[in-house]
Motif scaffolding. Structure first.
Motif, short mmCIF file in Angstrom:
data_model
loop_
_atom_site.label_atom_id
_atom_site.label_comp_id
_atom_site.label_asym_id
_atom_site.label_seq_id
_atom_site.Cartn_x
_atom_site.Cartn_y
_atom_site.Cartn_z
N GLU A 74 0.83 -1.21 0.00
CA GLU A 74 0.00 0.00 0.00
C GLU A 74 0.86 1.26 0.00
OE1 GLU A 74 -3.54 2.17 2.63
OE2 GLU A 74 -2.52 0.39 3.41
N VAL A 75 1.92 1.24 0.80
CA VAL A 75 2.83 2.40 0.86
C VAL A 75 3.48 2.63 -0.50
CG1 VAL A 75 4.96 3.27 1.87
CG2 VAL A 75 3.27 2.17 3.33
N GLN A 76 3.95 1.56 -1.13
CA GLN A 76 4.62 1.69 -2.42
C GLN A 76 3.66 2.22 -3.48
OE1 GLN A 76 7.46 1.50 -1.34
NE2 GLN A 76 8.48 -0.46 -1.67
N LEU A 107 5.62 3.90 9.54
CA LEU A 107 5.68 4.58 8.25
C LEU A 107 4.56 5.61 8.18
CD1 LEU A 107 6.27 1.59 5.81
CD2 LEU A 107 7.98 3.11 6.79
N ARG A 108 4.89 6.81 7.70
CA ARG A 108 3.86 7.84 7.49
C ARG A 108 3.73 8.08 5.99
NH1 ARG A 108 3.47 13.76 10.43
NH2 ARG A 108 3.37 12.40 12.27
N PHE A 109 2.50 8.03 5.49
CA PHE A 109 2.25 8.22 4.06
C PHE A 109 0.85 8.79 3.88
CE2 PHE A 109 0.74 4.08 5.28
CZ PHE A 109 -0.40 3.85 4.52
N VAL A 110 0.52 9.12 2.63
CA VAL A 110 -0.81 9.61 2.29
C VAL A 110 -1.45 8.58 1.37
CG1 VAL A 110 -2.15 11.45 1.20
CG2 VAL A 110 -0.11 12.01 2.52
N ASP A 111 -2.64 8.10 1.72
CA ASP A 111 -3.26 7.01 0.94
C ASP A 111 -3.97 7.53 -0.31
OD1 ASP A 111 -5.68 8.06 1.78
OD2 ASP A 111 -5.99 6.55 3.34
N GLN A 112 -4.65 6.61 -1.02
CA GLN A 112 -5.30 6.96 -2.28
C GLN A 112 -6.41 7.98 -2.10
OE1 GLN A 112 -4.37 6.09 -5.18
NE2 GLN A 112 -3.07 4.30 -4.95
#
Length: 689
Positions: A222-224, A249-254
């Motif tokens: 999902e992160v990738q 991990l910190r990220f922004v999703d779809q």
């Protein structure tokens, strides 16, 4: 659950040894499968029920849709059944078979065309799953269901009293297995009727490991898929005598929502560059993270492991220069700065504050004892006494002004713990009185008092800046602009350290005299320097070993944590509509946005797009509402019409410095809560689910 084909009259799976395929989980495809096999009685069942209980055999699918791999016979993605009794061609809208049939094609007795079987198709019959293996798969599936259910509810599989010798007889996992059997799980019943032994810890560990690896792989995937991310670590934890590093991990999703997820533990066994290489290798080779996509890193560590973590951070930055080092939003800046100091006096203060927090959280009676001591020292200042009591009822040791509060209640703290240790009315048990004695010894050490005074006076200069970092978008934007003034104040102190240290030494000496604490150099230092002639003056010692290094460290650390690219990224919060509304006359600086020029869709149109974005929000009328933070801005419906702005906002959103909204910060809070519970109850690691 059926073990035969769901098509009426089809012998697949029984007399006809065809491979069986589950109904798809996707509701739309599942509905199409039901329509094709003409089972109206299944139309009211959910896709999940169909997936669990019903199958179609391989002869209802085009030969080109069925293939073999290492795991057996499988369907290609999106496969739809099109071959049924009495049909000579697929139904409308579904994949058409080629009209160019070869001479090897055959026609069966009912007029249905079929291809001559190839060697691969013939071989499929040889890989049918034996009944025993299928039964074992269903058993494992039931175990995984129970394990995942426990994980979803944050319930540890093992119970408080479990150990390797006792197995899992009284565990939460075993209890839920028994409940499932009582509710009619025939697979489990059959298994346990034949084998009366309960599931052991040796059997449970591989199940947990499989779940953890699967969930991590899905999280990394999902992160990738969502592009850039930041790497965050928390305080090291000790499990079965070995140190582990928790990784997030910190990220922004779809859907453009900020996410911060726990990805797992890394063994922290080793030293120096070898350890750093091992940690990076684990993340890239075993976890599958593409570190080229990493745009930020933040770490929380102090004490003996500080040097190792700094080496890892430096190696990460050396290999992936885009992974800029920042503070983490879950810690106040002043505590981050203090934790980075290896000075004995500073570490004494930090460790004592942790002991104080743990001590007074054990009982409300201890808290009342402290409040009583505060009242004694503030007889004529009832309002201030009330404020201090309220502060001490919270996690005050983690506040921005923790050192200031500690200094203000220091005398009350010492009186309180001394009273508990004396235990004249026999209210406290031996463990409580022992803990009180440990805290009392630290508080009555002049090195503690002096270090606390220096920390308080130095970090007062960074306190407002740190508060703004954890505030709204407008506060963080202001903080980026104010850092220059903060550094100027710190350098002014450094340039005149002789004068400032004299004031700080007098303050510490006066307080120590009032508390009847001897003013002296630490005994550990004197023991190491016995051969040196002449007495060591305490004022000179603490200047050299506390005041000067503390001020220098704070200046150096702020320069490191807030590099120019980091400050430019923080200034990009000027794109948040509420900040634009506050500074209508000032257009956001394009220079700040250029820090992301290699990570946006079209750098050539950045300037024009930024201007349109600014005009859109700066021309709004009075009384209109504006998104006040980054998360609200990312959720705007029309942000997709500004692709460069959206890309910049997504990149800002993963910076570890920025505080997440409560709904986005669930993983860290859950980790903290779960870890505290499991640390008390068992030695197991926190799982990912």
């Amino acid at each position: 659950m059926q073990v035969q084909c769901a098509v009426p009259g089809c012998p697949g799976g029984q007399s006809d040894p065809q491979p069986l395929f589950r109904f798809p989980c996707d509701p739309e495809r599942s509905k199409k499968w039901v329509e094709k096999c003409q089972r109206q009685d299944l139309s009211d069942k959910s896709a999940e029920q169909l997936f669990e209980c019903y199958r179609l055999c391989g002869k209802h699918f085009e030969a080109s849709l069925v293939e073999s791999d290492a795991q057996g016979t499988v369907l290609k993605d999106g496969a739809i059944p099109t071959i049924f009794e009495g049909q000579s061609k697929p139904q409308n809208g579904q994949g058409k078979r080629s009209n160019a049939m070869t001479k090897d094609d055959e026609t069966d007795s009912k007029g249905r065309k079929k291809l001559k079987k190839s060697q691969a198709e013939t071989a499929k019959k040889d890989v049918q799953t034996p009944p025993e293996e299928e039964e074992h798969k269903e058993y494992l599936k039931s175990l995984f269901k129970v394990l995942v259910l426990l994980g979803e509810q944050s319930i540890p599989p093992t119970g408080p009293g479990d150990n390797k010798q006792d197995g899992l007889g009284s565990s939460n996992f075993q209890a839920l297995l028994e409940y499932s059997m009582n509710c009619g799980d025939e697979v489990l019943k059959k298994r346990y009727d034949a084998n009366t032994e309960s599931c052991s810890s040796a059997q449970l560990s591989p199940l947990v490991e499989v779940c953890e690896k699967y969930i991590r792989s899905k999280l990394v995937e999902e992160v990738q898929q969502n592009g850039f991310f930041s790497l965050l670590t928390d305080d090291l934890v000790k499990i079965s005598g070995e140190w582990f590093l928790p990784v997030f991990l910190r990220f922004v999703d779809q859907s453009n929502c900020q996410q911060e997820r726990f990805v797992g533990f890394l063994s922290f066994k080793g030293h120096g560059e070898a350890l750093a290489e091992k940690l990076l290798s684990e993340m890239t080779d075993n976890w599958g993270l593409d570190m080229e996509q990493c745009r930020g890193q933040a770490h929380s560590c102090s004490g003996t492991h500080l040097g190792k973590l700094k080496a890892f951070s430096a190696k990460l930055l050396e290999r992936y220069p885009m992974a800029m080092l920042t503070p983490r939003s879950t810690r106040t800046l002043n505590l981050v700065l203090a934790n980075g100091m290896a000075l004995s006096g500073v570490q004494l203060v930090l460790s004592t504050l942790k002991k104080i927090e743990s001590f007074f959280s054990e009982s409300t009676l201890l808290q009342l004892e402290l409040e009583h001591a505060i009242s004694i020292f503030y007889p004529d200042k009832e309002e201030r006494a009330k404020e201090l009591k309220e502060i001490c009822g919270t996690s005050w040791t983690r506040r921005h002004d923790a050192f200031e509060v500690a200094l203000e209640i220091l005398e009350a703290l010492l009186l309180c713990v001394d009273s508990v240790h004396d235990n004249e009315d026999m209210r406290w048990n031996d463990q409580v009185t022992h803990n009180a004695l440990e805290i009392s010894k630290a508080l009555a050490d002049f090195e503690f008092v002096m270090a606390l005074v220096v920390l308080k006076n130095t970090l007062t200069l960074t306190q407002a800046f740190g508060r703004n970092l954890q505030g709204k978008a407008s506060d963080v934007h202001f903080a980026a602009a104010s850092l220059k003034a903060v550094l100027h104040s710190l350098k002014e102190v450094s340039d005149n350290i002789d004068v400032y240290h004299e004031f700080w030494n007098d303050e510490a000496a006066n307080l120590a005299t009032a508390m009847e604490i001897p003013i002296k150099v630490p005994r550990s230092y004197l023991r190491k320097h016995q051969s040196e002639s002449g007495a060591v003056r305490s004022e000179s010692y603490y200047k050299e070993h506390l005041s000067v290094p503390i001020v220098e460290h704070v200046i150096r650390e702020i320069d490191t944590l807030f590099c120019e690219d980091h400050l430019k990224a923080m200034r990009c919060l000027s794109l948040v509509p509420a900040v634009i509304e506050q500074h209508k006359s000032t257009e956001p600086e394009e220079e700040s946005l250029q820090v992301f020029k290699n990570s946006i869709p079209n750098a050539g149109t950045l300037s024009a797009e930024m201007h349109c974005w600014w005009v859109k929000w700066s021309k709004r009328g009075k009384g209109e509402t504006f998104p006040t933070n980054l998360q609200e801005t990312l959720q705007l419906a029309d942000v997709k019409f500004f692709p460069n702005m959206l890309a910049v906002l997504r990149l800002i959103a993963i910076i570890p410095t920025l505080t997440l909204e409560d709904s986005c910060d669930v993983a860290y809070k859950r980790f903290q809560c779960t870890w505290r519970t499991r640390l008390t109850n068992s030695n197991q690691k926190v799982s990912l689910f």
